[in-house]
Design a protein around this motif. Structure first.
Motif, short mmCIF file in Angstrom:
data_model
loop_
_atom_site.label_atom_id
_atom_site.label_comp_id
_atom_site.label_asym_id
_atom_site.label_seq_id
_atom_site.Cartn_x
_atom_site.Cartn_y
_atom_site.Cartn_z
N SER A 184 28.39 11.44 4.41
CA SER A 184 28.99 12.84 4.08
C SER A 184 29.66 12.79 2.62
O SER A 184 30.40 11.44 2.39
CB SER A 184 29.81 13.32 5.34
OG SER A 184 30.21 14.60 4.73
N GLN B 178 29.19 23.17 9.51
CA GLN B 178 28.43 22.23 9.11
C GLN B 178 28.36 20.73 10.09
O GLN B 178 27.43 20.20 10.57
CB GLN B 178 28.36 22.04 7.70
CG GLN B 178 27.26 21.21 7.03
CD GLN B 178 27.62 20.90 5.73
OE1 GLN B 178 28.65 20.79 5.08
NE2 GLN B 178 26.23 20.85 4.92
N TYR C 125 31.95 14.57 2.04
CA TYR C 125 33.52 15.03 2.02
C TYR C 125 34.07 14.66 3.52
O TYR C 125 33.33 14.57 4.34
CB TYR C 125 33.48 16.75 1.98
CG TYR C 125 32.89 17.45 3.12
CD1 TYR C 125 33.37 18.13 4.06
CD2 TYR C 125 31.54 17.78 2.83
CE1 TYR C 125 32.77 18.73 5.07
CE2 TYR C 125 30.85 18.47 3.83
CZ TYR C 125 31.49 19.12 4.96
OH TYR C 125 30.85 19.58 6.02
N CYS D 278 40.18 19.69 3.82
CA CYS D 278 40.68 21.29 4.14
C CYS D 278 42.11 21.28 3.76
O CYS D 278 42.51 21.92 3.09
CB CYS D 278 40.19 21.65 5.37
SG CYS D 278 38.46 21.93 5.62
N PHE E 103 36.27 27.73 3.24
CA PHE E 103 35.81 26.26 3.17
C PHE E 103 35.82 25.66 4.46
O PHE E 103 35.29 24.90 5.06
CB PHE E 103 36.72 25.55 2.02
CG PHE E 103 36.17 25.62 0.90
CD1 PHE E 103 34.86 25.34 0.60
CD2 PHE E 103 36.75 25.65 -0.20
CE1 PHE E 103 34.19 25.20 -0.62
CE2 PHE E 103 36.35 25.67 -1.54
CZ PHE E 103 34.95 25.50 -1.86
N ARG F 81 32.78 24.22 6.67
CA ARG F 81 32.78 22.64 6.62
C ARG F 81 32.71 22.26 8.16
O ARG F 81 32.12 21.50 8.88
CB ARG F 81 34.02 21.99 5.98
CG ARG F 81 33.90 22.06 4.74
CD ARG F 81 35.23 21.62 3.91
NE ARG F 81 35.46 21.49 2.55
CZ ARG F 81 36.35 21.89 2.01
NH1 ARG F 81 37.56 22.02 2.42
NH2 ARG F 81 36.31 21.72 0.66
N GLU G 233 28.64 19.03 0.91
CA GLU G 233 29.41 20.00 1.12
C GLU G 233 28.77 21.37 0.26
O GLU G 233 28.44 21.09 -0.73
CB GLU G 233 30.87 20.00 0.27
CG GLU G 233 31.77 21.16 0.50
CD GLU G 233 33.07 20.70 -0.02
OE1 GLU G 233 33.97 21.41 0.34
OE2 GLU G 233 33.26 19.85 -0.57
N PHE H 196 36.51 16.12 6.45
CA PHE H 196 37.02 17.30 6.93
C PHE H 196 38.47 17.54 6.54
O PHE H 196 38.81 18.64 6.48
CB PHE H 196 36.94 17.56 8.32
CG PHE H 196 37.29 18.88 8.71
CD1 PHE H 196 36.27 20.10 8.59
CD2 PHE H 196 38.16 19.24 9.59
CE1 PHE H 196 36.59 21.29 8.92
CE2 PHE H 196 38.63 20.43 10.06
CZ PHE H 196 37.90 21.46 9.82
#
Length: 210
Positions: free
Chosen positions: A84, A67, A86, A91, A60, A64, A34, A88
């Motif tokens: 990863s 990416q 994070y 959010c 954010f 995100r 992130e 998604f």
């Protein structure tokens, strides 16, 4: 390896990025981190949450999405595993804690439109640590804008994460990270690597570190 898209989640200061780096190295995996430092609203949010929460969360979400979409829809012939730091859905969970009800409803509509365009991870590793440990880690990494995060904010995030995971029955390795030291204790990292070799059913699977 049973899992090709591995996501690590947890509260602020739980150690997500450290574990993601180590797993990516061990598994020769593509790493998605992130890019929180690029959010210009982050320092302002910690100073004035009410004024800057909405632009913070929108920024954010956009970053995100961009990416993850670019990384996950690009084939890599040499790296068949992606790690990863994070999820998604993070959010939506953060927005639920930071936004007033009317703004959250608007935010959720935008989230629902774009969320369906992304791949969901094969497995989620959730690092659970008490607030005292989180605050100690936050102090240690010494990002100026994080040094005054209230305990209540961290507790709300923790409750929101765990509630979401349980309600949606996500395939999750729920790791007690109270005393985790993935960098300094090889046995802790090996527990995670061994677990990733197993084929878990949907739901939460609780893991303790030695």
């Amino acid at each position: 390896m049973k899992h090709h898209f591995i996501t690590i989640e947890g509260n602020i200061g739980a150690g997500k990025t450290t574990l993601a780096h180590l797993l990516a190295k061990k598994l020769n995996a593509r790493l998605i981190l992130e890019e929180f430092a690029d959010n210009p609203f982050l320092p302002r949010f910690y100073e004035n949450p009410k004024q800057y929460a909405f632009p913070l969360e929108l920024f954010f979400m956009a970053e995100r999405f961009k990416q993850l979409k670019e990384m996950l829809h690009t084939n890599d012939l040499f790296q068949h595993i992606t790690v990863s730091d994070y999820l998604f859905t993070k959010c939506l969970l953060f927005a639920k804690v930071t936004l007033p009800e009317e703004e959250f409803r608007l935010y959720q509509k935008l989230f629902d439109i774009i969320h369906q365009q992304l791949l969901f991870p094969d497995i989620l590793i959730y690092l659970h640590a008490p607030v005292e440990r989180l605050q100690a880690n936050i102090r240690k990494r010494n990002r100026a804008y994080e040094q005054h995060i209230p305990d209540d904010y961290l507790l709300n995030l923790q409750d929101t994460y765990t509630s979401y995971i349980r309600q949606h029955n996500i395939k999750t390795l729920f790791v007690d990270a109270s005393n985790a030291d993935f960098l300094g204790n090889d046995a802790h990292l090996q527990v995670i690597l061994d677990a990733l070799e197993q084929d878990f059913p949907e739901g939460q699977h609780y893991i303790s570190l030695p």
